[in-house]
Design a protein around this motif. Structure first.
Motif: not given
Length: 188
Positions: A34-52, A70-75
């Motif tokens: 029902q709950v998830a913690w999602v940490k935002l990150a990508n490999k090799g970001p580049g460019g301006s702040m807006k671009e990445h 995948k998790f039908p009761n994720l709230r």
């Protein structure tokens, strides 16, 4: 674990297979999530702040849609940004990209509040701020005593070492035990 947002975009990819294996091994059914913690990150970001951030936010939106399927009761999905990466030795996810990932969190939450169709109810869970893990290295931050020491990282200066993982775990524990919306279910 250890996979960047772009690797989670494919709903049949290895990160999702591993996540489902871990859920099965924990004797939990996808319907129970029902709950998830999602940490935002990508490999090799580049460019301006807006671009990445445009790429990071697009990938995160797809990941959240995958999670919702995948998790039908994720709230709720608590979104979090990266830890400090001022000691990064390569282009994996150095500063300022680690710091700027918090702006991606903020923008996604704002977009959902404004009614962005890709982030609508039924397509993704409610997006909320998770724990803020970034601090300016050994200078720390004014909010609390969190500091990132050189020994808190593995050789790449990006991934946390054992002491760094302990700090992340402590931040997560404090956040979920104290957050007004989370503590009612977390503390139990």
């Amino acid at each position: 674990g250890g996979q960047a947002m772009a690797e989670w975009v494919d709903p049949d990819g290895r990160p999702w297979q591993e996540a489902m294996n871990r859920i099965t091994n924990a004797k939990v059914k996808p319907e129970q999530v029902q709950v998830a913690w999602v940490k935002l990150a990508n490999k090799g970001p580049g460019g301006s702040m807006k671009e990445h951030l445009t790429k990071l936010e697009a990938d995160t939106t797809k990941v959240l849609q995958n999670a919702n399927s995948k998790f039908p009761n994720l709230r709720i999905a608590y979104l979090g940004s990266r830890i400090w990466a001022g000691n990064a030795t390569g282009g994996l996810n150095p500063e300022p990209y680690a710091y700027e990932s918090a702006f991606g969190v903020r923008h996604l939450i704002q977009q959902q509040m404004k009614g962005e169709p890709t982030l609508a109810e039924g397509k993704v869970p409610l997006l909320l701020w998770g724990p803020y893990l970034w601090a300016a290295g050994t200078k720390g931050r004014k909010l609390d005593a969190l500091k990132w020491e050189p020994e808190d990282f593995t050789g790449d200066g990006v991934h946390p070492s054992e002491t760094g993982r302990e700090k992340v775990a402590q931040q997560l524990l404090e956040f979920f035990a104290g957050d007004p919306l989370a503590k009612s279910w977390f503390v139990k």
